[in-house]
Design an enzyme around this catalytic site. Structure first.
Site, PDB file in Angstrom:
ATOM      1  N   GLU A  55       1.816  -2.315  12.326  1.00  0.00           N
ATOM      2  CA  GLU A  55       1.589  -3.422  12.753  1.00  0.00           C
ATOM      3  C   GLU A  55       2.430  -3.842  13.981  1.00  0.00           C
ATOM      4  OE1 GLU A  55       4.030  -4.639   9.496  1.00  0.00           O
ATOM      5  OE2 GLU A  55       3.204  -3.534   8.197  1.00  0.00           O
ATOM      6  N   GLN A 107       4.416   2.738  13.545  1.00  0.00           N
ATOM      7  CA  GLN A 107       4.272   3.751  13.227  1.00  0.00           C
ATOM      8  C   GLN A 107       2.392   4.458  13.034  1.00  0.00           C
ATOM      9  OE1 GLN A 107       3.856   0.596  10.771  1.00  0.00           O
ATOM     10  NE2 GLN A 107       3.291   1.697   8.745  1.00  0.00           N
ATOM     11  N   TRP A 125       0.683  -1.441  -0.071  1.00  0.00           N
ATOM     12  CA  TRP A 125       0.299  -0.348   0.772  1.00  0.00           C
ATOM     13  C   TRP A 125       0.767   1.153   0.082  1.00  0.00           C
ATOM     14  CZ3 TRP A 125      -1.754   3.133   4.626  1.00  0.00           C
ATOM     15  CH2 TRP A 125      -0.689   2.667   5.817  1.00  0.00           C
TER      16      TRP A 125
END
Lengths: 799, 799
Positions: free
Chosen positions: B525, B636, B398
């Site tokens: 993640e 993130q 992505w």
């Protein structure tokens, strides 16, 4: 007297490949140490699939299990139970014509398991293409008297001829494990694990030693033949196998019998412990060498060879001693001891259903498999498939504690003690496992294991099942409540509870006043990695509570110091356990008045089970896990299991609502499910429903309803099936205040009766539609609660 | 003029192995079709690690990726970008002494990337052990004019001697991919993928054809040498390699130059499409044959051979044509075209920071890498590491849509169109992927892929990242808003939006009045498989809203029928999209006044980042995923990313609170993070903070701050770094009502200026601490919003 229900028999044997594989499991012989699948001695035609295995409980090698993506801490090595050797093969020739059931004419055939004798058998009347007719009766036994011993008694009767009889009997050391790359429930890769060691002949007995590749273990099998009449016997070694050629004559109507003894001896259990330790340190060195430098491998190899040869000697000696021991007694004497052992067993776990011989037989079958499967020493446990097949690779799961120990608690608490001792022996590995998963304190038991390290390749429905910690703690508590054996708690049990309690403190956290446990998986494997799984939380609460209780109990008994000092347990921690237990968050839905399976379970879509085609079950073989996790659909009892084990945590109304709710969305794709639904249905007075679930559970393996009995029996279901009667219909619970019953009986039964142990006593319970009778067979008088009302049981009590 | 910031140079080359590997990446040459790492032509000493690779964008083989436990739908095959051939190797001998930088004396050395010329170089003054001194200047180019072409110009000047000059130049067809079994971010298994095909010599040019094992592709590389003065040249084929021996003389002060041309030709892009289709059907047949019966494999093999030979012919022809084309022009002419191409590029993406040449250089470096990396046709996309290394195996993520396309939208929208076309070309595979994941309708794009199928081995932070669907939909919308290219929406974009919208309808469900999305993974993640990830939900809402908008837009334009008929889209579905978007549940915490990352994020323990030792970062290399998932800790930007992309969904106050909250628990272990934090800090007026984050982002690869630049550049961060200026400091947004700016400037800068495309126009923006100036360089006048206030931009506007 009860022999009818203690024999399971099949007539007119099917030679369909699938049936044969199922029967390899159903008729397997085991004694908790060794297990041998029931393959035909003469084999099947070429192209037939078969799992021709012999196993030793707890004996394993280490197999690579690469992760598709390597992430920190994911398991990449697993232990796997090994196929040890093939000593089943016996080929018979009558007048030069080889017997097999796929040629000539089978005039009659049957196969049976005699659970009173502890023997399986096959008998065939066969007409050879040349018209010679024989009756063949083959009996097999894995001895409970001598755990290392497996016997085959192969009797041949000439019905209409005289002539020659030749046996070729094999002892094959080069064997592989079975595999199926498409079924997640069995190993993916076929592998030869054992390396050939020494092959040795002595007095026509063959001994083959094999070594594992990575686990540093050795095993020796010994085979010896006895013929009932004079004949020639020649044994020779070929590669890592031995072949015995036996010849004699036979007269019409005469019966000639060949007896084949196999003994097993393994280095896991060898007597000289100091030797093993040395071995182990050699191997550790060896491993670090290997890691350090590839060029050192050769050196490492020579170390291994030395190591192997030490174990080789030891195993060979062991096998020869075992053989000597076996041959000292005649086969009839061994059969006699077998029957004696089982007589005691059947007496202790006596259970009879009047009015349903088939179900009694099925229940007996299940209980028989439990004693066949359960380990008899602390080196092993009871595998999900017992010693009957390679499904789940011989791994031990929480099945032991929650489904099987309750049976042994009531019938043979010494076995429970063994099983707990196994967990105690592997506590250090559980501590290591906790560290791998990031926990700074406590111990986390592995989801599946043989020797104590985690073997789960898919952690979302493996290592994430933290409830196994609470399950093991619960089993310790249940053993204590059944036996009041505080010595054992002081010696082993309390340390397990303290370390598992510590883990919950590290996993969980307080949030808005309550103690919560995030990102774990409950019993239901169709919903993974959730927050506040009700079962897990209530299980953790119990664990924490009992850690506190044992602390105070041991303190009173002045038995606390050793464990407290050993693990540096602070009084402060006990207060924290207590606080967390009190604040434990147990999700409850005000609208539905049920306990949601977890925080978000009820937000999800409800799976449309009604419109799911039959061939899509079990769902796990047809849907991506992520898809399953997104639905309200349960593989098995989860909250419903909590309502059985921790019934006092909720009102009967909540339990009823939950049962109704979860029943609609449970597929029972797991074999751990129907028995629990049966028990809770009984509790709720839904006796007919309980009976249906009970029937499903009882028939699972004998009717192969899960279509995978070929891979082995389902031991957890077998224990659960027993529970469905004793905990279910009879409503037994053993609590701190005493023993409870809440008897009910399905309308299909006239009466059922069973014996159980409780503390120092043995009780006999008889229940029929008119009432219940409780008798104290031995031991001291007991408080008994019947449907909550307290009675004193001195001799007999009729309610 | 700007040349200083367009040259990145390193003096006094380090010969430390790690530095060399980083420089292989930093100085690699690529043009979007091919990429060649910058290895020394003469190699490194024995025992040095190196990734000596040449790659073709989109060219792959299929590698096995076994799952530790096989579950339904888990990916077990992945595509992997291949190392094609080694045509870098050139060994030089002067007077019989072999040049290398690890022997003799390096008197001076430098290495540079000239981004204006599109050339990398290395120059060395070297004294041989015998005292001979040479100056060597090596220039490399992957041509933007002729994408198939890679050149090495190797110039040798004799400084203090005369004598012989020998080159041995290799063309090696037998190469492997790089691997590291301990890092989850690169491939685990080293593998030779390419099988040797035909090797062919023509006019001293060598051509090597190789075939992939499983993907049915072929590639041909051709190599040809030109010497600047007469000499001998002999080429011979050895195995699947060619070796050219070149000899000549050299006089003191003379410069001799060897030019080595490499061309690439692959069957993925071969012209004759009908041939490829035939090939494909052959392979399909071949595959089913293989599945059916092992004994048919030989036959199958002969099919493959036929298949391979068809492709071989084609590739060889292609390579010879490309070589002919390359040789028609002189090297200076090729250099000239290269510069011309880049002149246009630098003009379109002009960006200059006055007062910070180093940062301007770093930003230019990043923009240069983007044009080097991005695919120039619809057969490929832009990989996470571009064409600079094997990290993430050449997969597209992505990153493309959310980090890189925004840059090309503003500078070269044709490239965005290509990138979207790639997604359109793989839409059918996305539909198949959705079915694998259990969805009855819609399309689900794979988390990582080369040719359109899912290549993620660990689905919790792979396939579960459903937001990729919304990201792709957002990219289509962003392209439309930048260009108003409704034709392209009708042709390709709308179908993508309708199919992704359909998927959300199948994933989500209504619960207590709101539309929810369970069990997905957001951008972060370190938190996987959650319910109602804020980013995912707001992204899905946007996707659904725009599916509705495009439906009505196309209807108005009378362009709706083809797509509606093609995918059987019902008006009713559009209503459902609209309804779901309106009811979309966006989690909000009343107490903290922030958007929680997901439903349960705030219940979890907060990770103690302050007391986590430095060496434990990135956390993913030191903690089990299950442990990470149990904490409030972010790899993130996740909610913070949503606050940038979908800023209008929340009030500024909420965005400010969220930013403060998440900033404290974000590790930025992902390279996709600091640029986004920079943008949102700018939005919140935290310019100095924004500047710091921007600096971290700018330096990532040139300073190897993530310690993995050796595996390749981080293309997403490069796009993000550009965004941190244009979307961050300048506050650019393109919305339905027009183009917006909210200029700010870090105090370290005097001024910054950039050019962007918007619809039919080109704008020039200059921002300094006094104010901002907007100029219309070409195209029609535009509405411009500056800090929300509307202006008309006709010529120049100063605010």
């Amino acid at each position: 007297m009860r022999s009818k229900q203690l024999v399971y028999k099949v007539d007119n044997l099917s030679i369909d490949n699938n049936d044969l594989m199922v029967n390899e499991t159903v008729f397997h012989n085991a004694n908790g140490y060794i297990g041998i699948r029931s393959n035909f001695e003469e084999g099947y035609p070429e192209g037939y699939d078969t799992i021709r295995g012999s196993y030793i409980n707890g004996f394993y090698d280490i197999a690579e299990m690469k992760q598709a993506e390597k992430l920190y801490g994911l398991v990449e090595d697993k232990q796997t139970m090994l196929n040890i050797a093939d000593t089943q093969s016996i080929f018979l020739k009558i007048n030069g014509i080889r017997f097999n059931m796929f040629e000539g004419t089978v005039l009659s055939s049957e196969r049976w398991l005699d659970m009173e004798q502890g023997i399986t058998g096959r008998s065939i009347v066969w007409r050879a293409p040349n018209g010679n007719e024989v009756e063949i009766v083959i009996k097999r036994m894995t001895s409970f008297y001598q755990l290392s011993l497996f016997t085959i008694e192969y009797a041949v009767k000439a019905l209409n001829f005289s002539g020659t009889l030749e046996f070729e009997s094999l002892h094959i050391g080069e064997v592989s494990n079975y595999s199926n790359s498409n079924d997640p429930r069995i190993a993916r890769d076929s592998a030869r694990y054992l390396m050939a060691g020494r092959a040795f002949l002595e007095e026509e007995a063959s001994y083959l030693v094999s070594h594992t590749v990575r686990s540093g273990l050795s095993v020796c099998t010994g085979v010896k033949h006895l013929l009932s009449k004079p004949g020639s016997l020649k044994t020779k070694i070929e590669g890592h196998s031995a072949k015995a050629a036996i010849q004699t004559s036979i007269e019409e109507k005469e019966t000639v019998t060949l007896t084949k003894y196999t003994v097993f001896s393994d280095s896991l259990r060898k007597k000289d412990y100091s030797l093993r330790k040395k071995d182990y340190s050699l191997r550790k060195k060896d491993y670090s060498l290997r890691k350090k430098d590839y060029s050192l491998r050769k050196k490492d190899y020579s170390l291994r060879e030395k190591d192997d040869s030490l174990r080789e000697k030891d195993c060979l000696k062991g096998a020869m001693e075992e053989m000597e021991k076996a041959l000292k007694l005649s086969l009839p004497t061994l059969y006699h001891y077998q029957k004696e052992y089982l007589k005691e067993y059947w007496d202790r776990c006596f259970l009879e259903i009047e009015g349903d011989d088939d179900l009694t037989a099925a229940v007996n079958y299940n209980m028989y498999q439990l004693i066949q499967s359960v380990g008899k020493d602390e080196y092993c446990n009871i595998a999900a498939k017992g010693l009957s097949g390679e499904g789940y690779e011989g791994h031990y799961f929480w099945d032991t504690e929650m489904y099987i120990q309750p049976f042994f608690n009531l019938t043979e608490p010494e076995i429970t003690k063994n099983l707990i001792s196994f967990r105690y022996r592997t506590l250090e590995k559980a501590r290591e496992n906790a560290r791998i998963l990031g926990h700074k304190k406590g111990a986390l038991y592995p989801w599946r294991t043989i020797m104590g390290t985690e073997c789960s390749g898919y952690y979302p429905s493996g290592s994430a099942g933290y409830h196994i910690n609470g399950d093991i703690a619960h089993a310790v508590t249940a053993y204590y409540l059944s036996t009041k054996d505080i010595e054992f708690i002081a010696e082993k049990g309390a340390e397990i509870l303290f370390e598992t309690a510590r883990l919950w403190m590290d996993v969980g956290n307080y949030y808005r006043g309550s103690f919560r446990i995030n990102c774990v998986t409950g019993p239901d494997e169709y919903t993974c990695m959730v927050n506040n799984n009700y079962y897990t939380n209530v299980c953790a609460q119990h664990n924490l509570n009992w850690a506190v209780k044992f602390y105070h109990l041991l303190k009173e008994e002045k038995k606390l110091s050793p464990v407290v000092e050993k693990i540096h347990l602070a009084e402060e921690e006990i207060k924290e356990f207590d606080q967390a237990a009190k604040c434990m968050y147990l999700p409850y839905d005000e609208k539905l008045k049920i306990n949601p399976q977890d925080d978000s379970f009820l937000q999800k879509k409800v799976w449309d089970l009604e419109h799911t085609p039959k061939e899509e079950f079990p769902l796990l073989l047809h849907y991506h896990p992520l898809h399953l996790y997104r639905y309200q659909v349960c593989k098995q009892a989860d909250t419903v299991l909590a309502h059985f084990i921790f019934e006092d945590a909720q009102s009967l109304e909540t339990i009823r609502n939950s049962f109704d709710y979860y029943e609609k969305i449970t597929t029972h794709d797991s074999s751990l499910s129907t028995c629990i639904f049966s028990i809770v249905a009984s509790k709720l007075g839904l006796t007919e429903k309980a009976y249906e679930y009970f029937g499903d559970s009882a028939k699972l393996d004998l009717f192969n309803t899960h279509k995978n009995t070929k891979d082995g029996i389902h031991t957890a279901n077998m224990g659960g099936n027993y529970m469905a009667i004793v905990y279910g219909f009879a409503g037994l619970r053993i609590k701190e205040d005493g023993i409870h019953f809440a008897p009910s009986i399905p309308k299909q039964w006239r009466e059922y009766r069973f014996k159980i142990n409780y503390e120092d006593s043995q009780l006999f319970v008889e229940i029929n539609s008119m009432g219940s009778k409780f008798s104290l067979l031995k031991g001291s008088p007991k408080k008994v609660f019947i449907r909550g009302k307290r009675y004193e049981l001195k001799d007999t009590l009729v309610v």
